[in-house]
Motif scaffolding. Structure first.
Motif, PDB file in Angstrom:
ATOM      1  N   ILE A  40      40.240 -10.930 -14.226  1.00  0.00           N
ATOM      2  CA  ILE A  40      41.110  -9.935 -14.858  1.00  0.00           C
ATOM      3  C   ILE A  40      41.236 -10.315 -16.323  1.00  0.00           C
ATOM      4  O   ILE A  40      41.652 -11.432 -16.653  1.00  0.00           O
ATOM      5  CB  ILE A  40      42.488  -9.900 -14.185  1.00  0.00           C
ATOM      6  CG1 ILE A  40      42.339  -9.484 -12.712  1.00  0.00           C
ATOM      7  CG2 ILE A  40      43.422  -8.931 -14.915  1.00  0.00           C
ATOM      8  CD1 ILE A  40      43.615  -9.601 -11.916  1.00  0.00           C
ATOM      9  N   LEU A  41      40.845  -9.412 -17.194  1.00  0.00           N
ATOM     10  CA  LEU A  41      40.874  -9.665 -18.636  1.00  0.00           C
ATOM     11  C   LEU A  41      42.173  -9.117 -19.224  1.00  0.00           C
ATOM     12  O   LEU A  41      42.521  -7.946 -19.008  1.00  0.00           O
ATOM     13  CB  LEU A  41      39.672  -8.999 -19.317  1.00  0.00           C
ATOM     14  CG  LEU A  41      38.280  -9.441 -18.844  1.00  0.00           C
ATOM     15  CD1 LEU A  41      37.207  -8.640 -19.565  1.00  0.00           C
ATOM     16  CD2 LEU A  41      38.073 -10.938 -19.067  1.00  0.00           C
ATOM     17  N   ARG A  42      42.875  -9.963 -19.964  1.00  0.00           N
ATOM     18  CA  ARG A  42      44.114  -9.564 -20.633  1.00  0.00           C
ATOM     19  C   ARG A  42      44.053  -9.991 -22.096  1.00  0.00           C
ATOM     20  O   ARG A  42      43.517 -11.064 -22.415  1.00  0.00           O
ATOM     21  CB  ARG A  42      45.338 -10.209 -19.978  1.00  0.00           C
ATOM     22  CG  ARG A  42      45.602  -9.776 -18.547  1.00  0.00           C
ATOM     23  CD  ARG A  42      46.860 -10.437 -18.007  1.00  0.00           C
ATOM     24  NE  ARG A  42      47.125 -10.063 -16.630  1.00  0.00           N
ATOM     25  CZ  ARG A  42      47.778  -8.970 -16.255  1.00  0.00           C
ATOM     26  NH1 ARG A  42      48.247  -8.149 -17.195  1.00  0.00           N
ATOM     27  NH2 ARG A  42      47.974  -8.690 -14.989  1.00  0.00           N
ATOM     28  N   ALA A  43      44.639  -9.173 -22.961  1.00  0.00           N
ATOM     29  CA  ALA A  43      44.721  -9.521 -24.371  1.00  0.00           C
ATOM     30  C   ALA A  43      45.864 -10.504 -24.559  1.00  0.00           C
ATOM     31  O   ALA A  43      47.008 -10.237 -24.176  1.00  0.00           O
ATOM     32  CB  ALA A  43      44.949  -8.272 -25.212  1.00  0.00           C
ATOM     33  N   GLY A  44      45.569 -11.677 -25.150  1.00  0.00           N
ATOM     34  CA  GLY A  44      46.597 -12.684 -25.375  1.00  0.00           C
ATOM     35  C   GLY A  44      47.374 -12.429 -26.650  1.00  0.00           C
ATOM     36  O   GLY A  44      46.944 -11.675 -27.540  1.00  0.00           O
ATOM     37  N   ASP A  45      48.529 -13.056 -26.756  1.00  0.00           N
ATOM     38  CA  ASP A  45      49.360 -12.892 -27.949  1.00  0.00           C
ATOM     39  C   ASP A  45      48.680 -13.430 -29.194  1.00  0.00           C
ATOM     40  O   ASP A  45      48.994 -13.010 -30.318  1.00  0.00           O
ATOM     41  CB  ASP A  45      50.706 -13.619 -27.747  1.00  0.00           C
ATOM     42  CG  ASP A  45      51.554 -12.988 -26.654  1.00  0.00           C
ATOM     43  OD1 ASP A  45      51.343 -11.783 -26.381  1.00  0.00           O
ATOM     44  OD2 ASP A  45      52.403 -13.687 -26.072  1.00  0.00           O
ATOM     45  N   ASP A  46      47.751 -14.378 -29.009  1.00  0.00           N
ATOM     46  CA  ASP A  46      47.060 -14.969 -30.156  1.00  0.00           C
ATOM     47  C   ASP A  46      45.808 -14.198 -30.556  1.00  0.00           C
ATOM     48  O   ASP A  46      45.043 -14.636 -31.417  1.00  0.00           O
ATOM     49  CB  ASP A  46      46.693 -16.427 -29.856  1.00  0.00           C
ATOM     50  CG  ASP A  46      45.792 -16.559 -28.625  1.00  0.00           C
ATOM     51  OD1 ASP A  46      45.514 -15.522 -27.977  1.00  0.00           O
ATOM     52  OD2 ASP A  46      45.368 -17.690 -28.312  1.00  0.00           O
ATOM     53  N   GLY A  47      45.575 -13.045 -29.912  1.00  0.00           N
ATOM     54  CA  GLY A  47      44.426 -12.222 -30.273  1.00  0.00           C
ATOM     55  C   GLY A  47      43.186 -12.491 -29.455  1.00  0.00           C
ATOM     56  O   GLY A  47      42.203 -11.746 -29.560  1.00  0.00           O
ATOM     57  N   THR A  48      43.192 -13.539 -28.629  1.00  0.00           N
ATOM     58  CA  THR A  48      42.036 -13.822 -27.784  1.00  0.00           C
ATOM     59  C   THR A  48      42.155 -13.059 -26.468  1.00  0.00           C
ATOM     60  O   THR A  48      43.244 -12.648 -26.060  1.00  0.00           O
ATOM     61  CB  THR A  48      41.911 -15.325 -27.490  1.00  0.00           C
ATOM     62  OG1 THR A  48      43.086 -15.755 -26.777  1.00  0.00           O
ATOM     63  CG2 THR A  48      41.786 -16.118 -28.775  1.00  0.00           C
ATOM     64  N   ILE A  49      41.025 -12.879 -25.812  1.00  0.00           N
ATOM     65  CA  ILE A  49      41.009 -12.240 -24.496  1.00  0.00           C
ATOM     66  C   ILE A  49      41.004 -13.340 -23.444  1.00  0.00           C
ATOM     67  O   ILE A  49      40.127 -14.210 -23.439  1.00  0.00           O
ATOM     68  CB  ILE A  49      39.784 -11.323 -24.331  1.00  0.00           C
ATOM     69  CG1 ILE A  49      39.738 -10.275 -25.450  1.00  0.00           C
ATOM     70  CG2 ILE A  49      39.812 -10.648 -22.965  1.00  0.00           C
ATOM     71  CD1 ILE A  49      40.932  -9.353 -25.485  1.00  0.00           C
ATOM     72  N   LYS A  50      41.986 -13.304 -22.556  1.00  0.00           N
ATOM     73  CA  LYS A  50      42.127 -14.315 -21.512  1.00  0.00           C
ATOM     74  C   LYS A  50      41.500 -13.787 -20.221  1.00  0.00           C
ATOM     75  O   LYS A  50      41.689 -12.625 -19.858  1.00  0.00           O
ATOM     76  CB  LYS A  50      43.603 -14.631 -21.258  1.00  0.00           C
ATOM     77  CG  LYS A  50      44.436 -14.847 -22.523  1.00  0.00           C
ATOM     78  CD  LYS A  50      44.086 -16.138 -23.222  1.00  0.00           C
ATOM     79  CE  LYS A  50      45.045 -16.400 -24.393  1.00  0.00           C
ATOM     80  NZ  LYS A  50      44.736 -17.633 -25.119  1.00  0.00           N
ATOM     81  N   ALA A  51      40.766 -14.665 -19.534  1.00  0.00           N
ATOM     82  CA  ALA A  51      40.110 -14.294 -18.273  1.00  0.00           C
ATOM     83  C   ALA A  51      40.761 -15.056 -17.131  1.00  0.00           C
ATOM     84  O   ALA A  51      40.704 -16.287 -17.080  1.00  0.00           O
ATOM     85  CB  ALA A  51      38.619 -14.604 -18.337  1.00  0.00           C
ATOM     86  N   HIS A  52      41.396 -14.313 -16.208  1.00  0.00           N
ATOM     87  CA  HIS A  52      42.080 -14.898 -15.061  1.00  0.00           C
ATOM     88  C   HIS A  52      41.251 -14.650 -13.803  1.00  0.00           C
ATOM     89  O   HIS A  52      40.937 -13.496 -13.473  1.00  0.00           O
ATOM     90  CB  HIS A  52      43.465 -14.271 -14.890  1.00  0.00           C
ATOM     91  CG  HIS A  52      44.340 -14.389 -16.100  1.00  0.00           C
ATOM     92  ND1 HIS A  52      45.270 -15.390 -16.255  1.00  0.00           N
ATOM     93  CD2 HIS A  52      44.413 -13.627 -17.237  1.00  0.00           C
ATOM     94  CE1 HIS A  52      45.885 -15.240 -17.419  1.00  0.00           C
ATOM     95  NE2 HIS A  52      45.386 -14.180 -18.031  1.00  0.00           N
ATOM     96  N   SER A  53      40.896 -15.711 -13.092  1.00  0.00           N
ATOM     97  CA  SER A  53      40.089 -15.578 -11.876  1.00  0.00           C
ATOM     98  C   SER A  53      40.825 -14.749 -10.828  1.00  0.00           C
ATOM     99  O   SER A  53      42.051 -14.800 -10.718  1.00  0.00           O
ATOM    100  CB  SER A  53      39.763 -16.957 -11.308  1.00  0.00           C
ATOM    101  OG  SER A  53      39.102 -16.844 -10.058  1.00  0.00           O
TER     102      SER A  53
END
Length: 655
Positions: free
Chosen positions: A594-607
Motif C-alpha cells: 500500500i503506497l502512501r504519501a509521507g509528510d516528508d514528501g516521500t512515498i511510503k510502501a507498507h507490505s
C-alpha cells in the motif's frame, strides 16, 4: 527490388559518422547486388538503441524492409552487445546462416572464432549481424550471396516457392557441387531441401508442448520452455503486438484511454463573438458612474445612451458595448413588479465605477482560433475529464481514434466453481475453489475502460479448450486465460494453442515471483492479411499471480493494441521507502504494498502481509508492487525498513 537497412554499431562512429567504414561497405555491396538501401544509421554500443532501430525497421509497414544488416559489436569486448540486443527480437533463428558466416570467416582468420553472429527473422524481415571490420563485412556478404543463398532465403520468408532461384542454382550447380564427387555420381540438390519446390512458409518456432492425445507417461516431466527475464518478456510482447485499426467514435466519456488517429483542428473561433466572462451589465467604457436603465432583450442596434444590458457569463456583448461591469459593482435603484407588487427584475441600476475598455470581455478567438491544432495525432485521451471537455468545447462531435481492444476472459480447471453457480455450496466436504480470477480481472479491465467477453470456466479437456478459445478468437482482440499453464496432465493451454491453432508460444516461463508459468502466445487469424494474429495470455491460476501478471504483461499489451507508444505502455515506476522487512527470493519478486504519501514528501510502501501467490488478501488495498531484486550469492537475504526501492504504481497513491 528487395529493400535493406544497414545499422552500424560503434561508440566511435556514432560520434563522427565519417569514421564509419563498415556500414557504407555493406550498403555498397548490397546495392551492387541489386538491393535498394532504404535506411542507414549509426548508433553506439547500447542495447536499447540497437533494439529501437531494428524494431522500427522490422515493423515499418509503410516502407517494408526485407533485410536488416548490422555491423559491429559482435565480439567479446565489454561493449560488444549487438547479439544481446538482437537475439530477444528474433522469432525464428537461422543457425545455418550463422554457421555459414562463421565458416567463411574462419577460412581467413582463426580470430573469427571469437565472433558471435546472430541471424533470423522478425516477421517477414531477415536480420543478420556482421563484425565491424570492413574485410569481414565483405567476406561474410560474399558468402551469404554465393549461389543465391541470401536471395533464396528472402524469397521463402516472403512466402515464395523459391522455384526460380532453385532453377538458377541448378543451372549453375557445377560451381557448388562437391569437388570430391565424380561426374558420374548423381547430383543432389545444392541446398539439400528434401521436399518439392512448393515450399510452405515455416512455422515461427518448433512446437515444444506435449501432444495432449498422448498418455500422461509420455508427457514432459519438466517444462521445455526457456525461463526468460522480465525485460525479455515485456520486449517480446511489445514487439509482437501491433495497434488495431482506427474507428470513428462519438465524443463521450467512452473515449477514455483511446488514442487519436487524427490531428484535431479547431473548426471556428471560440468564442465566435465578443462575450462576457462575468455576470453583470454591458456598457460603454465612456459611461461614468450613474443610474442606467437595464435592457434584457437582444439588441440588433447599438446600445442606446443611458442604458446598460444585463449579461450572464458566456453571453454575447451587444453592439456598441465595449466593457462589462460586474454585478458586485452595481446597486439596484428600481425594479419591475408583477400584478401583486412583487419584484420581478431590476429596472434601473446604479454603476459604482467607470469600467475601462475591454474589461471582463472575451474577444473572438481568444480561447481558440479557427485552424488551431487542439490535439495532435497519437494523443492519449485521459479519463480526468479535461480532454473530452476540450473536444466538446470546440464543437467536435466525432473523432477518429484507434480502436480499443475487446478482451475475452476464461478460467480453466475442473476444480473451479463459479461464485453464482449455486452448486456444491451446501456440502461441508466440498473441496472446490471459487473462481476468483474472472471477477477480479474483469473488474480491473473495466476500470481501464476495456470491454470484456466472459467465456466462463473451461473444464480440463481438449474439446472444451478448443471450443472456448475459438469463441474468444471470434469475439475479441485478445484472449486472457488463467490456470492450465503448469506441468499437470490437465494443463492444456500450451498444447491446444500449438497443436490445434498453429499458434506460437513466445515465452512459457518468466524468471519472476509470482508468475513463473506466465505464457504469451499469438494465434494466426483466419482469412486475414499475412502476419495478423490474436495475442493470448495464459496467466497462472493463483489469484495473486494472475493479477500481478495482468498489470505487468497484459495491460501493456492492451495499451499497445490500442495504439499507445511502446514507452507509455507500462505502468509508472517510482522510488519508494519500504516500511517493513521484505525477504529476497532467488527470483525477482513483486511484493504487494500500500503506497502512501509521507509528510516528508516521500512515498511510503507498507507490505500487505504474507505474499503467498494463492493469498488473495495480499492484494486487498494494494496500489503498488515493490520490485525486489533477486537474492544474490553472498548477498543479503532481506531488504530492511527505510531502504528505497522501485515500485510499480497500480492504483491511486493514498494521502
Amino acid at each position: 527490388m528487395l529493400s535493406v537497412a544497414v545499422l552500424t554499431v560503434s561508440d566511435t562512429a556514432s560520434g563522427n559518422h565519417l569514421l564509419d567504414k563498415s556500414g557504407p561497405t555493406a550498403a555498397d555491396f548490397l546495392k551492387g547486388h541489386g538491393y535498394r538501401v532504404l535506411h542507414t544509421e549509426v548508433v553506439p554500443d547500447d542495447t536499447q538503441l540497437i533494439r529501437q532501430s531494428v524494431t522500427a525497421w522490422a515493423n515499418d509497414r509503410s516502407h517494408p524492409v526485407d533485410l536488416i544488416v548490422t555491423t559491429g559489436g559482435t565480439g567479446f569486448g565489454a561493449r560488444d552487445v549487438t547479439p544481446e540486443a538482437v537475439s530477444p527480437l528474433i522469432e525464428r533463428h537461422a543457425p545455418g546462416l550463422v554457421h555459414l558466416i562463421l565458416s567463411s570467416s574462419l577460412k581467413h582468420t582463426l580470430l573469427a572464432s571469437l565472433s558471435r553472429p546472430v541471424a533470423g527473422t522478425i516477421g517477414n524481415t531477415l536480420v543478420v549481424t556482421l563484425p565491424g571490420s570492413v574485410k569481414a563485412v565483405k567476406e561474410n556478404l560474399e558468402a551469404l550471396s554465393a549461389a543465391g543463398i541470401l536471395d533464396h532465403a528472402l524469397d521463402l520468408i516472403k512466402g515464395g516457392t523459391g522455384t526460380s532461384i532453385h532453377n538458377t542454382m541448378s543451372s549453375s550447380s557445377k560451381h557448388t557441387q562437391d569437388v570430391n564427387r565424380s561426374d558420374s555420381q548423381p547430383r543432389d540438390h545444392c541446398c539439400h531441401h528434401h521436399h518439392t519446390h512448393d515450399h510452405q512458409v515455416p512455422k515461427p518456432r518448433a512446437v515444444l508442448s506435449h501432444d495432449p492425445s498422448l498418455p500422461v507417461t509420455a508427457r514432459h516431466r519438466e517444462s521445455p520452455y526457456e525461463s526468460v527475464s522480465l525485460e525479455h518478456a515485456i520486449s517480446s510482447i511489445l514487439h509482437q503486438i501491433h495497434p488495431l485499426p482506427s474507428t470513428l467514435e462519438k465524443v463521450s466519456p467512452a473515449l477514455r484511454g483511446h488514442v487519436l488517429a487524427e490531428d484535431v483542428i479547431a473548426p471556428s473561433n471560440i468564442p465566435l463573438t465578443s462575450t462576457t466572462n462575468v455576470d453583470g451589465y454591458a456598457l460603454r467604457s465612456t459611461d461614468p458612474p450613474s443610474v442606467y436603465k437595464v435592457l434584457t432583450t437582444n439588441l440588433a442596434q447599438p446600445l442606446p445612451l443611458g442604458t446598460v444590458f444585463r449579461v450572464n457569463t458566456g453571453s454575447p456583448i451587444p453592439p456598441g458595448a465595449d466593457a462589462v461591469i460586474m454585478v458586485e459593482d452595481t446597486v439596484i435603484k428600481s425594479t419591475h413588479k408583477d400584478e401583486k407588487g412583487s419584484d420581478l427584475e431590476e429596472a434601473e441600476v446604479e454603476t459604482l465605477a467607470q469600467i475601462p475598455e475591454g474589461e471582463n470581455i472575451r474577444s473572438p478567438g481568444s480561447d481558440v482560433k479557427a485552424g488551431d491544432l487542439v490535439f495532435s495525432k497519437d494523443t492519449i485521451l485521459d479519463g480526468l475529464g479535461g480532454d473530452v471537455a476540450t473536444l466538446a468545447f470546440i464543437g467536435k462531435k466525432e473523432v477518429h481514434v484507434l480502436r480499443k481492444p475487446t478482451v475475452a476472459i476464461l478460467s480453466t480447471g475442473n476444480e473451479i466453481v463459479d461464485l453464482h453457480d449455486g452448486e456444491k455450496t451446501s456440502s461441508e466436504s466440498w473441496g472446490g475453489i471459487w473462481d476468483t480470477n474472472r471477477p477480479s480481472l474483469q473488474t480491473a479491465l473495466e476500470s481501464f475502460g476495456y470491454r470484456v467477453v466472459d467465456l466462463g470456466i473451461v473444464r480440463d479437456n481438449v474439446r472444451d479448450h478448443v471450443s472456448k478459445i475459438q469463441e474468444g478468437l471470434d469475439s475479441a482482440d485478445l484472449i486472457l486465460t488463467t490456470g492450465g499453464t503448469s506441468m499437470g496432465p490437465g494443463d492444456l493451454l500450451k498444447p491446444v494453442i500449438e497443436h490445434h491453432f498453429e499458434g506460437t508460444i513466445h515465452f512459457g516461463r518468466v524468471k519472476m515471483k509470482p508468475g513463473k508459468p506466465t505464457t504469451f502466445a499469438t494465434i494466426p487469424k483466419k482469412e486475414a492479411a499475412r502476419g495478423e494474429h490474436t495475442p493470448i495470455f495464459a496467466l497462472p491460476g493463483n489469484p495473486a499471480s494472475a493479477l500481478v501478471t495482468f498489470y505487468l504483461f497484459v495491460l501493456p499489451a492492451l495499451r499497445k493494441l490500442g495504439g499507445w507508444k511502446s514507452d507509455r505502455c507500462q505502468l509508472p515506476h517510482i522510488r519508494v521507502e519500504i516500511q517493513d522487512t521484505m525477504r529476497l527470493d532467488p527470483r525477482p519478486e513483486f511484493h504487494r504494498v500500500i503506497l502512501r504519501a509521507g509528510d516528508d514528501g516521500t512515498i511510503k510502501a507498507h507490505s500487505t502481509g504474507g505474499q503467498r501467490s494463492s493469498r488473495v488478501a495480499s492484494l486487498r488495498g494494494a496500489n503498488g508492487l515493490v520490485a525486489l531484486p533477486a537474492r544474490a550469492e553472498q548477498g543479503p537475504n532481506e531488504v530492511l525498513p527505510g531502504c528505497f526501492v522501485d515500485a510499480v504504481v497500480i492504483g491511486e497513491i493514498l494521502g
